[in-house]
Write a protein that holds these residues in place. Structure first.
Motif, PDB file in Angstrom:
ATOM      1  N   THR A 105      -4.402  -6.142   1.135  1.00  0.00           N
ATOM      2  CA  THR A 105      -5.562  -5.623   0.416  1.00  0.00           C
ATOM      3  C   THR A 105      -5.417  -4.106   0.320  1.00  0.00           C
ATOM      4  OG1 THR A 105      -6.811  -5.585   2.486  1.00  0.00           O
ATOM      5  CG2 THR A 105      -7.106  -7.514   1.063  1.00  0.00           C
ATOM      6  N   LEU A 106      -5.238  -3.600  -0.882  1.00  0.00           N
ATOM      7  CA  LEU A 106      -5.010  -2.168  -1.091  1.00  0.00           C
ATOM      8  C   LEU A 106      -6.284  -1.368  -0.851  1.00  0.00           C
ATOM      9  CD1 LEU A 106      -2.943  -2.319  -4.415  1.00  0.00           C
ATOM     10  CD2 LEU A 106      -2.110  -2.453  -2.062  1.00  0.00           C
ATOM     11  N   VAL A 133      -8.455   0.498  -7.822  1.00  0.00           N
ATOM     12  CA  VAL A 133      -7.675  -0.604  -7.249  1.00  0.00           C
ATOM     13  C   VAL A 133      -7.260  -1.568  -8.355  1.00  0.00           C
ATOM     14  CG1 VAL A 133      -7.774  -2.629  -5.737  1.00  0.00           C
ATOM     15  CG2 VAL A 133      -8.630  -0.417  -4.916  1.00  0.00           C
ATOM     16  N   ARG A 134      -8.189  -1.934  -9.233  1.00  0.00           N
ATOM     17  CA  ARG A 134      -7.856  -2.860 -10.330  1.00  0.00           C
ATOM     18  C   ARG A 134      -6.772  -2.259 -11.220  1.00  0.00           C
ATOM     19  NH1 ARG A 134     -12.820  -4.063 -12.881  1.00  0.00           N
ATOM     20  NH2 ARG A 134     -13.137  -5.519 -11.165  1.00  0.00           N
ATOM     21  N   THR A 192       0.850  -1.182   0.000  1.00  0.00           N
ATOM     22  CA  THR A 192       0.000   0.000   0.000  1.00  0.00           C
ATOM     23  C   THR A 192       0.888   1.235   0.000  1.00  0.00           C
ATOM     24  OG1 THR A 192      -0.022   0.022   2.416  1.00  0.00           O
ATOM     25  CG2 THR A 192      -1.809  -1.170   1.317  1.00  0.00           C
ATOM     26  N   ALA A 193       0.401   2.320  -0.573  1.00  0.00           N
ATOM     27  CA  ALA A 193       1.164   3.572  -0.568  1.00  0.00           C
ATOM     28  C   ALA A 193       0.205   4.745  -0.626  1.00  0.00           C
ATOM     29  CB  ALA A 193       2.121   3.626  -1.752  1.00  0.00           C
ATOM     30  N   TYR A 231      -6.502   2.623   5.567  1.00  0.00           N
ATOM     31  CA  TYR A 231      -6.814   4.045   5.630  1.00  0.00           C
ATOM     32  C   TYR A 231      -7.759   4.436   4.498  1.00  0.00           C
ATOM     33  CZ  TYR A 231      -3.135   4.482   9.085  1.00  0.00           C
ATOM     34  OH  TYR A 231      -2.376   4.348  10.211  1.00  0.00           O
ATOM     35  N   GLY A 232      -7.853   3.620   3.473  1.00  0.00           N
ATOM     36  CA  GLY A 232      -8.761   3.867   2.360  1.00  0.00           C
ATOM     37  C   GLY A 232     -10.164   3.368   2.687  1.00  0.00           C
TER      38      GLY A 232
END
Length: 173
Positions: free
Chosen positions: A118-119, A95-96, A21-22, A123-124
């Motif tokens: 899981t992106l 996300v995809r 994640t970023a 926090y998303g």
């Protein structure tokens, strides 16, 4: 592409590549990013900030993927995937798109095994099921044949939710 789900610590699941994640500022400030900073120290953070400086930007756009070294983690490198916008909003489509970009970069580097959290679900705003819906169609994308993607979650109920979403999305295709 084969998709596997697993409960555990994503930083301890050995693979050729970690998709992490970023945030748009590439700050290793919390969640998986914070764990990377704790495990490796400031070198990766410095590398990411040097990348931003080299691009004459203070942030990258949503959907961007930036490669860094992996330090002492069990990966050849890390792909920092920005699946949120500056307001921490996201969507299944974003996300995809972000995961596809990361997988394309992994293939170009010769990777066969990939690990990811899981992106956009910490926090998303996305749910674990949303992430599963986003990535499920990628399993049958011929570009990704030969890849093994392990999605690592922290709790068994998240694994169950993820697996159900992936199965449901595959049957809809």
């Amino acid at each position: 592409m084969k998709i596997h789900t697993r409960v555990g610590d994503v930083l301890k699941v050995a693979a050729d590549v970690l998709i992490s994640t970023a945030n748009p500022w590439l700050n290793l400030s919390g969640g998986v990013n914070g764990a990377i900073l704790s495990a490796v120290g400031p070198k990766i953070q410095e590398e990411l900030h040097a990348y931003l400086k080299s691009q004459a930007n203070s942030a990258v756009s949503a959907g961007s993927v930036v490669r860094s070294r992996a330090g002492n983690l069990p990966f050849h490198f890390i792909l920092h995937a920005v699946a949120i916008d500056p307001f921490y909003d996201s969507s299944i489509e974003l996300v995809r798109k972000t995961v596809v970009s990361a997988l394309d970069l992994a293939i170009k580097a010769g990777a066969k095994t990939i690990s990811t959290p899981t992106l956009a679900t910490g926090y998303g705003p996305m749910s674990i099921a949303d992430f599963g819906t986003a990535i499920a169609p990628l399993a049958s994308d011929l570009r990704f044949d030969g890849l093994s993607l392990t999605i690592v979650v922290r709790k068994e109920e998240h694994r169950s939710e993820l697996s159900q979403a992936i199965s449901a999305a595959r049957t809809e295709v």
